[in-house]
Design a protein around this motif. Structure first.
Motif, PDB file in Angstrom:
ATOM      1  N   ILE A  59       0.803  -1.229   0.000  1.00  0.00           N
ATOM      2  CA  ILE A  59       0.000   0.000   0.000  1.00  0.00           C
ATOM      3  C   ILE A  59       0.835   1.278   0.000  1.00  0.00           C
ATOM      4  O   ILE A  59       0.403   2.310  -0.512  1.00  0.00           O
ATOM      5  N   GLY A  60       2.044   1.233   0.584  1.00  0.00           N
ATOM      6  CA  GLY A  60       2.831   2.467   0.717  1.00  0.00           C
ATOM      7  C   GLY A  60       3.532   2.439   2.053  1.00  0.00           C
ATOM      8  O   GLY A  60       3.353   1.505   2.841  1.00  0.00           O
ATOM      9  N   ASN A  61       4.319   3.490   2.349  1.00  0.00           N
ATOM     10  CA  ASN A  61       5.182   3.463   3.520  1.00  0.00           C
ATOM     11  C   ASN A  61       4.492   3.901   4.806  1.00  0.00           C
ATOM     12  O   ASN A  61       3.889   4.943   4.884  1.00  0.00           O
ATOM     13  N   ARG A  62       4.621   3.061   5.788  1.00  0.00           N
ATOM     14  CA  ARG A  62       4.089   3.263   7.148  1.00  0.00           C
ATOM     15  C   ARG A  62       2.575   3.525   7.164  1.00  0.00           C
ATOM     16  O   ARG A  62       2.120   4.607   7.554  1.00  0.00           O
ATOM     17  N   TYR A  93      -8.856  -5.206  -4.518  1.00  0.00           N
ATOM     18  CA  TYR A  93      -7.629  -4.872  -3.774  1.00  0.00           C
ATOM     19  C   TYR A  93      -6.649  -4.044  -4.613  1.00  0.00           C
ATOM     20  O   TYR A  93      -5.486  -3.876  -4.244  1.00  0.00           O
ATOM     21  N   GLU A  94      -7.113  -3.538  -5.725  1.00  0.00           N
ATOM     22  CA  GLU A  94      -6.267  -2.719  -6.589  1.00  0.00           C
ATOM     23  C   GLU A  94      -6.119  -1.328  -5.956  1.00  0.00           C
ATOM     24  O   GLU A  94      -7.108  -0.733  -5.506  1.00  0.00           O
ATOM     25  N   VAL A  95      -4.864  -0.830  -5.921  1.00  0.00           N
ATOM     26  CA  VAL A  95      -4.648   0.541  -5.446  1.00  0.00           C
ATOM     27  C   VAL A  95      -5.051   1.482  -6.567  1.00  0.00           C
ATOM     28  O   VAL A  95      -4.479   1.435  -7.668  1.00  0.00           O
ATOM     29  N   LEU A  96      -6.067   2.313  -6.315  1.00  0.00           N
ATOM     30  CA  LEU A  96      -6.677   3.111  -7.373  1.00  0.00           C
ATOM     31  C   LEU A  96      -5.965   4.440  -7.590  1.00  0.00           C
ATOM     32  O   LEU A  96      -5.774   4.888  -8.701  1.00  0.00           O
ATOM     33  N   ARG A  97      -5.575   5.089  -6.483  1.00  0.00           N
ATOM     34  CA  ARG A  97      -4.904   6.385  -6.593  1.00  0.00           C
ATOM     35  C   ARG A  97      -4.332   6.743  -5.225  1.00  0.00           C
ATOM     36  O   ARG A  97      -4.663   6.124  -4.207  1.00  0.00           O
ATOM     37  N   LYS A  98      -3.488   7.778  -5.238  1.00  0.00           N
ATOM     38  CA  LYS A  98      -2.965   8.323  -3.984  1.00  0.00           C
ATOM     39  C   LYS A  98      -3.084   9.836  -4.075  1.00  0.00           C
ATOM     40  O   LYS A  98      -2.963  10.392  -5.167  1.00  0.00           O
TER      41      LYS A  98
END
Lengths: 324, 270
Positions: A59-62, A93-98
């Motif tokens: 997902i990304g950091n921390r 479970y796809e990461v769509l955007r940040k």
């Protein structure tokens, strides 16, 4: 008289059977539980029926704070070291955007209108974000080191706790004006509303206590120090009929069960080490906890007041949401 | 936040005394005057100013405004302070106690164990005593016999318990890193404000008593701090070796890590 008594017993028996049926067969259990793993940069996906991890999302950091859209279409995760909010699809479970989450985003709550209310620890602000495009809707000046965020069920009030200012800020929505500042114990971390929005409960990390606040007068109407010196309580929430309060006991490694009216401690349920996060199933039958230092989620049957499953997840699970 | 900085020059007995009045730009609500006595070009004063900023950030929500009145020596101050933050030597501290016998005085630089043994009623000690530092180092040696770590109040690299946030805030305001003395100045102002904001009616021995019995403050060091009857602030300490944090005291595994009274003198001699 006898008839009446018999009727009462009969009703009680039926109720017990229904409860047992639900808790045994789990008709209303959450489909999935999403857990942020602070030191694994991932989200674990637990199957609500089997209590087994069925997927892990990079997902990304921390990753810390986690929330779900009111229509359950998206899940939001504060990825603190990326200064961002990551959005993923709870089915694929796809990461769509940040999008930009401000500096070091941590705790937030999702409003019934879909907006995210997030505390910005270093800036003494709460920011309102539109998760569709990450745009900033508004900013509210609060005390130093804001942390916990709670939204009332009707969406008209938001509470932000400020840890260094030892306060609960009660914010009116949509005006985004602070209508009350309530001093509580040292380092308030998390808060929750009752359904009617008339009462709030808050935990204070350093004073190791729970406070009950009457929101119409802004006064503290109850205080309960937790029995264990190691208790650095974090998440707090009410059970479905609002008779009990569940408090994550931190280093006390247990969930405290308090009478929601008197704050008397009724029970403590042992879980794993350094328990912080809490989530309750909609039917109230299951309480899920993140036991950070045990790298697991505990599943509590609230009728039994006991752990019925422990689920190994990633390193240092922080928060969790239910998809149901 | 922009501070109103007013410089007043008052001619008094010790020659020239510079009085700095720092307060929040918003001057409504109840005003609380805190006196700072000591040099103003030292870290402890910058720490107290940081504490003032944070006190006023809190006070703004509660209708309380704090003013930090800085003087280099006693005299020339017309206001009666609610409390005094002292960064002076032992002889000067004695004088302050004589002039202000009913005002809580917070020592921010002196570490002498003897001062704690005196058990003055209204005198509080923010920095750890020499005895506390020695105990922390003794505990640490039991854990790591070859270590040459020294005990400290604070460190610029400390991150846990929101220490990182305080280090960032201090650096941004002051332009240098928070050290032991700066922490003591900050802690003195912050714990005063955290106590006064709950009971703004209290003064004199009422405030002394409140500080002794109802402190709600962790100093960004993760433990519930309180004052001993000696006036010493109970607090965990950091073990520093080669400019790195290697441990915390009370040292886990050697003593109960929650037992802050394993460091230094816990009680007054009867």
């Amino acid at each position: 008289m006898y008839m009446l008594k018999f009727k009462v017993i009969k009703v009680a028996v039926i109720a017990a059977v229904i409860t047992a049926t639900f808790s045994t067969f789990g008709a209303n259990l959450p489909k999935r539980i999403f857990v942020t793993n602070e030191k694994d940069n991932s989200v674990s996906v637990i199957d609500g029926k089997t209590n087994v991890v069925i997927a892990t999302i990079a997902i990304g950091n921390r990753p810390r704070g986690i929330g779900i859209a009111p229509d359950l279409s998206e899940v939001y995760v504060a990825i603190s070291e990326d200064n961002a909010i990551a959005v993923f699809d709870p089915n694929t479970y796809e990461v769509l955007r940040k999008f930009d989450g401000g500096h070091d985003p941590e705790a937030f709550a999702v409003h019934p209108n879909g907006n995210i209310y997030i505390s910005n620890e270093d800036d003494a602000k709460a920011t309102v974000l539109n998760p569709e495009n990450g745009s900033k809707v508004d900013e509210i000046k609060v005390g130093m080191e804001p942390e916990g965020v709670a939204v009332s069920a009707d969406g008209t009030r938001v509470i932000v706790t400020s840890e260094s200012t030892n306060m609960l800020h009660v914010i009116a929505v949509p005006e985004h004006k602070i209508i009350n500042n309530i001093l509580v114990g040292a380092r308030p971390r998390a808060a929750t509303f009752n359904r009617a929005g008339t009462i709030a409960y808050a935990t204070s990390e350093i004073s190791g206590e729970v406070k009950k606040v009457d929101l119409s007068s802004g006064t503290i109407t109850g205080r309960m120090p937790l029995a264990d010196d190691r208790a650095k309580p974090k998440d707090v929430l009410l059970n479905v009929d609002e008779s009990k309060l569940f408090v994550a006991g931190g280093r006390a490694n247990c969930i405290f069960v308090l009478d929601a009216h008197t704050l008397e401690i009724q029970q403590s349920i042992p879980v794993g080490k350094r328990v912080w996060g809490l989530a309750l199933s909609r039917d109230g039958s299951r309480l899920y906890t993140t036991d950070g230092a045990s790298h697991q989620v505990s599943v509590i049957d609230t009728a039994l007041s006991d752990v019925i499953a422990t689920v190994p997840v990633g390193k240092f699970p922080w928060g969790l949401v239910l998809y149901e | 936040m922009v501070d109103a900085l007013i410089k007043l020059r008052l001619g008094v007995h010790c020659g020239c005394v510079l009085v700095l009045v720092l307060a929040s730009s918003k001057l409504s609500g109840q005003e609380i005057n805190i006196l700072y006595i000591g040099n103003t070009d030292v870290p402890v004063y910058f720490g107290a100013r940081q504490g003032l900023l944070e006190a006023n950030a809190q006070g703004e929500f509660m209708g309380v405004v704090y003013r930090l009145i800085a003087i280099t020596d006693i005299g020339g101050v017309s206001v009666t302070p609610v409390a005094i933050i002292a960064a002076v030597d032992a002889a000067r501290l004695e004088q302050i106690i004589e002039v202000y016998p009913h005002v809580p005085i917070l020592n921010t630089i002196l570490k002498d164990t003897k001062l704690r043994e005196n058990c003055e009623d209204a005198l509080f000690h923010i920095p750890p005593s020499t005895a506390m530092l020695e105990d922390a180092e003794r505990q640490w040696r039991q854990h790591a016999p070859k270590s040459k770590a020294r005990a400290n109040t604070w460190h610029r690299t400390f991150r846990k318990y929101a220490a990182a946030q305080l280090n960032i805030r201090f650096m941004e305001q002051s332009g240098f890193e928070m050290d032991n003395d700066a922490w003591a100045g900050w802690a003195a102002m912050k714990l005063l404000a955290d106590t006064i904001v709950r009971r703004p009616d209290l003064q004199g021995f009422g405030l002394v008593e409140e500080l002794k019995t109802n402190l709600a403050f962790d100093g960004q060091k993760g433990m519930d701090m309180s004052f001993r009857e000696t006036g010493q602030l109970r607090q965990p300490l950091l073990l520093i070796e080669q400019d790195k944090i290697v441990g915390e005291a009370p040292v886990r595994g050697v003593v109960n890590s929650e037992d802050l009274d394993s460091l230094g003198l816990a009680f007054c001699a009867k």
